[in-house]
Design an enzyme around this catalytic site. Structure first.
Site, PDB file in Angstrom:
ATOM      1  N   ASP A 174      -5.670 -92.732  18.021  1.00 22.34           N
ATOM      2  CA  ASP A 174      -5.058 -92.020  16.897  1.00 22.34           C
ATOM      3  C   ASP A 174      -4.484 -92.889  15.786  1.00 22.34           C
ATOM      4  OD1 ASP A 174      -5.456 -90.303  19.022  1.00 22.34           O
ATOM      5  OD2 ASP A 174      -3.638 -89.159  18.672  1.00 22.34           O
ATOM      6  N   GLU A 404       1.426 -93.909  30.106  1.00 26.97           N
ATOM      7  CA  GLU A 404       0.338 -93.599  29.167  1.00 26.97           C
ATOM      8  C   GLU A 404      -0.366 -94.883  28.699  1.00 26.97           C
ATOM      9  OE1 GLU A 404       1.762 -91.501  25.752  1.00 26.97           O
ATOM     10  OE2 GLU A 404      -0.235 -91.224  24.893  1.00 26.97           O
TER      11      GLU A 404
END
Ligand code: GLC
Length: 431
Positions: A174, A404
């Site tokens: 992203d 993550e």
């Protein structure tokens, strides 16, 4: 290792396996797995595919269900969305209302790297329950072909060989510095909004507001044009050839052909896929920068390469798009890249001025990316590089568990914790 050290290692491995399985079970919302509770409370496209690889090690039917539920949200035009909003949640922004979702399964209007074909091939080849696997691949095959054809037809209507992406979120990476210039040319939204990500994760690890304003402008743009492919292709203010998507799509397309052959599926559309594979192979070198000796992404609107070394360029090895000489060069680069930080491959090369070890996709390590890169080098005979990536990734989960992503200098876990794809890659690759 001594016998004692071996025993300790085995015990640690057993505990990590248990913890990884528990993580997936805890993130299971009944048929689909959220990446992590709170921060990402829905079904994400490539997360689900990767997560299925974890499920298959202890529950094959559940692994297939993950993929089936993902395809349940497929649009009529073949797109498999980047997020499926199966249920409401107040912990995430932007939700279905902002995206303007008008489908049966509410969703975003962009996709994500199509790693699902490669995952399905792996799941078929390694299945304990072959009958189930064959049945599932056969029933999903046509939808899978539709999905790949969607990429080619909608995102490369001019048949250049290189699909375009319309949003940094579509790349799955992203906030990569590779998008900076292209994103800078996108206007900002002119309405106020409240981000929810900053309520879950320290702002030093997340994108800046100036980037978010532009992310949202694009979301609005797709909605305003009612997701009309032609208008968006002609007018989208952000169009990038993402070498990550291109590589994952390419590898997946070859895996679709292999699946078709294994199962004796006759489908005339496979010829179209084969033609697109050949087109990509003939076009990929336009992303190779001879000076840097690296594959970059390209801002299509300005026709300039995004000259920052990100791990996306290494995925050409996973796709077998890099030729022999390029693979050799990339292998030397991978070694140097790995040595530039304490742990394995950082998402942005540590010597880049835009490298930030903690900020989203601007430096941290993601395990599934390292897995794909390692698979690529292994297949090309560069076992040492593959082993280094794997050992370093194992060291990360030993140290920090299933976060993550990870800081490449300290190994510290960042972003969301108890994260599905990290646990899944651990089960699939590391343990
Ligand atoms: C972030 C990542 C993206 C991932 C999603 C859910 O948006 O950048 O790749 O799919 O989180 O984990």
């Amino acid at each position: 290792m001594t016998t004692n050290a071996n025993q300790v290692h085995a015990l640690e491995t057993a505990a990590l396996i248990k913890k990884a399985q528990e993580t997936l079970v805890a993130n299971d919302l009944g048929g689909y797995t959220v990446p992590t509770h709170g921060l990402y409370p829905f079904q994400w496209n490539w997360d689900s595919a990767i997560t299925a690889l974890g499920w298959k090690h202890f529950d094959e039917p559940r692994a297939w269900q993950e993929i089936e539920v993902l395809f349940d949200g497929q649009w009529d035009n073949g797109m498999v969305p980047h997020i499926l909003f199966h249920q409401d949640s107040t912990t995430y922004f932007p939700g279905p209302d902002i995206w303007g979702s008008d489908k049966r399964v509410k969703s975003t209007s962009i996709s994500q790297p199509p790693v699902v074909a490669t995952v399905m091939k792996d799941m078929l080849e390694t299945a304990d329950n072959k009958v189930l696997a064959v049945e599932k691949v056969k029933s999903l095959f046509s939808s899978l072909v539709d999905y790949h054809l969607w990429w080619y037809k909608e995102r490369d209507p001019l048949k250049t060989g290189l699909v375009v992406s319309y949003h940094p979120w579509e790349s799955g990476m992203d906030n990569s510095p590779a998008w900076d210039e292209a994103l800078h040319d996108v206007p900002c939204v002119d309405w106020e909004y409240e981000r929810r990500d900053l309520g879950h994760v320290n702002s030093a690890q997340r994108p800046h507001k100036s980037e978010y304003d532009r992310f949202l402008f694009l979301v609005d743009f797709f909605k305003k044009h009612k997701f009309d492919s032609e208008i968006i292709f002609n007018e989208c203010p952000y169009k990038v050839n993402d070498v990550g998507i291109i590589s994952i799509l390419h590898r997946g397309s070859k895996d679709i052909l292999a699946l078709g052959e294994t199962l004796g599926i006759e489908d005339a559309r496979l010829n179209v896929i084969a033609q697109r594979i050949a087109l990509t192979e003939s076009a990929i070198n336009t992303l190779w920068c001879p000076d840097a000796e690296y594959f970059y992404c390209r801002n299509v609107l300005t026709d300039t390469l995004c000259k920052v070394r990100t791990s996306a360029g290494m995925l050409t090895v996973f796709a077998n798009l890099a030729d022999e000489k390029q693979t050799d060069i990339l292998n030397s680069k991978a070694k140097q890249w790995n040595e530039a930080s304490k742990f394995c491959m950082a998402s942005t090369h540590p010597e880049e001025s835009r490298y930030e070890p903690q900020r989203y996709w601007r430096g941290p390590i993601w395990l599934h990316i390292n897995w794909m890169i390692a698979l690529g080098f292994e297949a090309e005979g560069f076992q040492e590089t593959a082993d280094k990536l794997r050992n370093d990734c194992r060291a990360l989960v030993d140290l920090s568990g299933y976060y993550e992503y990870f800081n490449p200098e300290t190994g510290e876990g960042c972003g969301g914790k108890d994260f599905s794809w990290t646990a899944a890659i651990a089960l699939h690759w590391l343990l």
